[in-house]
Design a protein around this motif. Structure first.
Motif, PDB file in Angstrom:
ATOM      1  N   LYS A 240       3.249   9.215   4.919  1.00  0.00           N
ATOM      2  CA  LYS A 240       3.139   8.947   6.215  1.00  0.00           C
ATOM      3  C   LYS A 240       2.334   7.793   6.668  1.00  0.00           C
ATOM      4  O   LYS A 240       2.483   7.260   7.848  1.00  0.00           O
ATOM      5  N   TRP A 241       1.701   7.256   5.670  1.00  0.00           N
ATOM      6  CA  TRP A 241       0.784   6.058   6.138  1.00  0.00           C
ATOM      7  C   TRP A 241       1.684   4.877   6.024  1.00  0.00           C
ATOM      8  O   TRP A 241       0.966   3.685   6.189  1.00  0.00           O
ATOM      9  N   VAL A 242       2.914   4.862   5.288  1.00  0.00           N
ATOM     10  CA  VAL A 242       3.465   3.677   5.042  1.00  0.00           C
ATOM     11  C   VAL A 242       3.478   2.544   6.206  1.00  0.00           C
ATOM     12  O   VAL A 242       3.526   1.280   6.304  1.00  0.00           O
ATOM     13  N   THR A 243       4.066   3.239   7.348  1.00  0.00           N
ATOM     14  CA  THR A 243       4.306   2.343   8.444  1.00  0.00           C
ATOM     15  C   THR A 243       2.803   1.633   8.878  1.00  0.00           C
ATOM     16  O   THR A 243       2.862   0.487   9.208  1.00  0.00           O
ATOM     17  N   VAL A 246       1.873  -1.151   6.525  1.00  0.00           N
ATOM     18  CA  VAL A 246       2.706  -2.323   7.068  1.00  0.00           C
ATOM     19  C   VAL A 246       2.098  -3.044   8.066  1.00  0.00           C
ATOM     20  O   VAL A 246       1.885  -4.381   7.823  1.00  0.00           O
ATOM     21  N   ARG A 247       1.736  -2.378   9.083  1.00  0.00           N
ATOM     22  CA  ARG A 247       1.048  -3.079  10.201  1.00  0.00           C
ATOM     23  C   ARG A 247      -0.260  -3.769   9.845  1.00  0.00           C
ATOM     24  O   ARG A 247      -0.611  -4.633  10.115  1.00  0.00           O
ATOM     25  N   ALA A 248      -1.093  -2.943   9.094  1.00  0.00           N
ATOM     26  CA  ALA A 248      -2.287  -3.528   8.710  1.00  0.00           C
ATOM     27  C   ALA A 248      -1.955  -4.586   7.799  1.00  0.00           C
ATOM     28  O   ALA A 248      -2.859  -5.871   7.769  1.00  0.00           O
ATOM     29  N   ALA A 249      -0.950  -4.650   7.057  1.00  0.00           N
ATOM     30  CA  ALA A 249      -0.699  -5.936   6.304  1.00  0.00           C
ATOM     31  C   ALA A 249      -0.291  -7.204   6.962  1.00  0.00           C
ATOM     32  O   ALA A 249      -0.743  -8.166   6.519  1.00  0.00           O
ATOM     33  N   MET A 250       0.448  -7.099   7.995  1.00  0.00           N
ATOM     34  CA  MET A 250       0.826  -8.051   8.706  1.00  0.00           C
ATOM     35  C   MET A 250      -0.251  -8.822   9.428  1.00  0.00           C
ATOM     36  O   MET A 250      -0.074 -10.004  10.044  1.00  0.00           O
ATOM     37  N   ARG A 259       1.389 -10.138  -1.078  1.00  0.00           N
ATOM     38  CA  ARG A 259       1.033  -9.319  -2.176  1.00  0.00           C
ATOM     39  C   ARG A 259       1.015  -7.981  -1.677  1.00  0.00           C
ATOM     40  O   ARG A 259       1.678  -6.982  -2.341  1.00  0.00           O
ATOM     41  N   VAL A 260       0.501  -7.472  -0.769  1.00  0.00           N
ATOM     42  CA  VAL A 260       0.355  -6.205  -0.103  1.00  0.00           C
ATOM     43  C   VAL A 260       1.657  -5.668  -0.096  1.00  0.00           C
ATOM     44  O   VAL A 260       2.261  -4.594  -0.156  1.00  0.00           O
ATOM     45  N   LEU A 261       2.581  -6.366   0.888  1.00  0.00           N
ATOM     46  CA  LEU A 261       4.032  -5.886   1.127  1.00  0.00           C
ATOM     47  C   LEU A 261       4.846  -5.799  -0.095  1.00  0.00           C
ATOM     48  O   LEU A 261       5.662  -4.650   0.067  1.00  0.00           O
ATOM     49  N   ARG A 262       4.688  -6.601  -0.963  1.00  0.00           N
ATOM     50  CA  ARG A 262       5.573  -6.552  -2.147  1.00  0.00           C
ATOM     51  C   ARG A 262       5.058  -5.370  -2.908  1.00  0.00           C
ATOM     52  O   ARG A 262       6.073  -4.510  -3.502  1.00  0.00           O
ATOM     53  N   GLU A 263       3.750  -4.847  -3.030  1.00  0.00           N
ATOM     54  CA  GLU A 263       3.310  -3.656  -3.798  1.00  0.00           C
ATOM     55  C   GLU A 263       3.789  -2.550  -3.014  1.00  0.00           C
ATOM     56  O   GLU A 263       4.216  -1.513  -3.586  1.00  0.00           O
ATOM     57  N   LEU A 264       3.828  -2.584  -1.513  1.00  0.00           N
ATOM     58  CA  LEU A 264       4.193  -1.405  -0.680  1.00  0.00           C
ATOM     59  C   LEU A 264       5.751  -1.220  -1.154  1.00  0.00           C
ATOM     60  O   LEU A 264       6.237   0.135  -1.131  1.00  0.00           O
ATOM     61  N   THR A 265       6.532  -2.061  -1.169  1.00  0.00           N
ATOM     62  CA  THR A 265       7.889  -2.201  -1.324  1.00  0.00           C
ATOM     63  C   THR A 265       8.173  -1.545  -2.726  1.00  0.00           C
ATOM     64  O   THR A 265       9.102  -0.758  -2.751  1.00  0.00           O
ATOM     65  N   GLU A 270      12.622   1.608   1.211  1.00  0.00           N
ATOM     66  CA  GLU A 270      13.165   1.955   2.601  1.00  0.00           C
ATOM     67  C   GLU A 270      12.211   1.904   3.797  1.00  0.00           C
ATOM     68  O   GLU A 270      12.422   1.438   4.652  1.00  0.00           O
ATOM     69  N   ARG A 271      10.920   2.830   3.400  1.00  0.00           N
ATOM     70  CA  ARG A 271       9.935   2.820   4.555  1.00  0.00           C
ATOM     71  C   ARG A 271       9.637   1.475   4.845  1.00  0.00           C
ATOM     72  O   ARG A 271       9.339   1.390   6.062  1.00  0.00           O
ATOM     73  N   VAL A 272       9.376   0.645   4.124  1.00  0.00           N
ATOM     74  CA  VAL A 272       8.695  -0.640   4.299  1.00  0.00           C
ATOM     75  C   VAL A 272       9.747  -1.490   5.054  1.00  0.00           C
ATOM     76  O   VAL A 272       9.236  -2.332   6.233  1.00  0.00           O
ATOM     77  N   ARG A 273      11.054  -1.428   4.642  1.00  0.00           N
ATOM     78  CA  ARG A 273      11.980  -2.220   5.313  1.00  0.00           C
ATOM     79  C   ARG A 273      12.146  -1.718   6.803  1.00  0.00           C
ATOM     80  O   ARG A 273      12.329  -2.381   7.822  1.00  0.00           O
ATOM     81  N   THR A 274      12.246  -0.382   6.991  1.00  0.00           N
ATOM     82  CA  THR A 274      12.256   0.128   8.331  1.00  0.00           C
ATOM     83  C   THR A 274      10.982  -0.239   9.161  1.00  0.00           C
ATOM     84  O   THR A 274      11.388  -0.540  10.290  1.00  0.00           O
ATOM     85  N   ALA A 275      10.026   0.019   8.598  1.00  0.00           N
ATOM     86  CA  ALA A 275       8.702  -0.528   9.344  1.00  0.00           C
ATOM     87  C   ALA A 275       8.717  -1.837   9.668  1.00  0.00           C
ATOM     88  O   ALA A 275       8.254  -2.392  10.972  1.00  0.00           O
ATOM     89  N   ILE A 276       9.071  -2.796   8.951  1.00  0.00           N
ATOM     90  CA  ILE A 276       9.102  -4.259   9.212  1.00  0.00           C
ATOM     91  C   ILE A 276      10.202  -4.494  10.335  1.00  0.00           C
ATOM     92  O   ILE A 276      10.080  -5.335  11.413  1.00  0.00           O
TER      93      ILE A 276
END
Length: 279
Positions: A240-243, A246-250, A259-265, A270-276
């Motif tokens: 539930k924290w993925v979104t 992603v916002r924190a990474a941005m 690096r963080v977005l790559r690791e999250l992906t 799917e959750r990362v792509r949706t969040a972006i």
């Protein structure tokens, strides 16, 4: 509540209103109004009022039929008030409202009250523990709040197995995590984190997937390097924290963000792509 000579009294116990008055006016409020945005039909004398602060409340005194003074047993008082508050103002949605109100009225005795609340943190009674958490959520700077982190750390297993009296679907540990995140917001005179043990315990719980929805935001604002190093771990621990991750990474520096977005992906593509897509 209102004051008559040296005694503090309240509206009738079954009253559905709050009473405000001074030497010139009296107003019984039956609904909730947003100060500065009241409806035009509200009596004009009460549309632009501001609070001038609480009047002094020197002890000995009586508040809601409770006598307070040098002989007050603060431990017994706070326990009784959690089980059965002497008064709960209509229309006020605040947990531990009576103890919190008393704390804000008191002068030098504040510490006596808040330290008594802190002694409930390790109680065997979930209602008392929850009441202590509620108080320190309201008054996160109060003396005794610094004991929350140690209490949660030592009682973690027990707290995780005890349902929250107010929200039985979750545990007392879940609410303790919320309180720890409030403590992370407390800073000292230099603007530095005042309760590093609270941050440490909040980290440990987060790595186990325990914490409020805003957990990534808390670390992003107050512990960004740790968040960057553990973002993928947090995503694995609580999807539930993925979104929020992603916002924190941005908000990170470009190389760290990549690096963080790559690791999250790698953890939740799917959750990362949706969040972006919804940024």
């Amino acid at each position: 509540m209102m004051k008559e000579s040296n005694e503090w009294v309240q509206a009738a116990e079954d009253a559905a209103y709050r009473r405000y008055f001074c030497g010139h006016h009296r107003q019984d409020v039956y609904d909730t109004y947003q100060i500065g945005a009241e409806p035009e039909d509200l009596y004009p004398a009460f549309r632009d009022w501001v609070c001038a602060g609480h009047p002094d409340f020197p002890l000995p005194a009586t508040l809601d039929a409770v006598r307070l003074g040098p002989a007050t047993d603060w431990d017994a008082l706070v326990a009784r008030a959690i089980f059965r508050p002497p008064f709960e103002p209509p229309g006020v949605a605040l947990d531990a409202v009576w103890i919190t109100s008393l704390y804000r009225l008191l002068g030098d005795e504040r510490t006596l009250l808040s330290r008594a609340v802190a002694r409930l943190l390790d109680s065997d009674d979930p209602l008392l523990v929850r009441g202590a958490y509620d108080f320190f959520y309201n008054e996160r700077d109060a003396a005794g709040a610094e004991q929350v982190a140690g209490s949660v750390a030592s009682g973690r297993d027990r707290l995780s197995s005890v349902p929250d009296p107010d929200r039985p679907a979750s545990s007392l540990l879940d609410y303790a995590a919320v309180l720890l995140h409030e403590r992370v917001l407390v800073v000292d005179e230099a603007g530095d984190l005042a309760d590093r043990p609270a941050l440490g315990v909040a980290r440990e719980l987060a790595l186990a997937g325990i914490g409020p929805r805003h957990t990534p935001r808390t670390f992003g604002e107050h512990d960004p390097d740790w968040l960057a190093a553990h973002a993928a771990d947090l995503a694995r621990a609580n999807g539930k924290w993925v979104t929020s991750l992603v916002r924190a990474a941005m908000r990170m520096a470009p190389k760290m963000r990549e690096r963080v977005l790559r690791e999250l992906t790698e953890v939740a593509p799917e959750r990362v792509r949706t969040a972006i897509q919804h940024l």
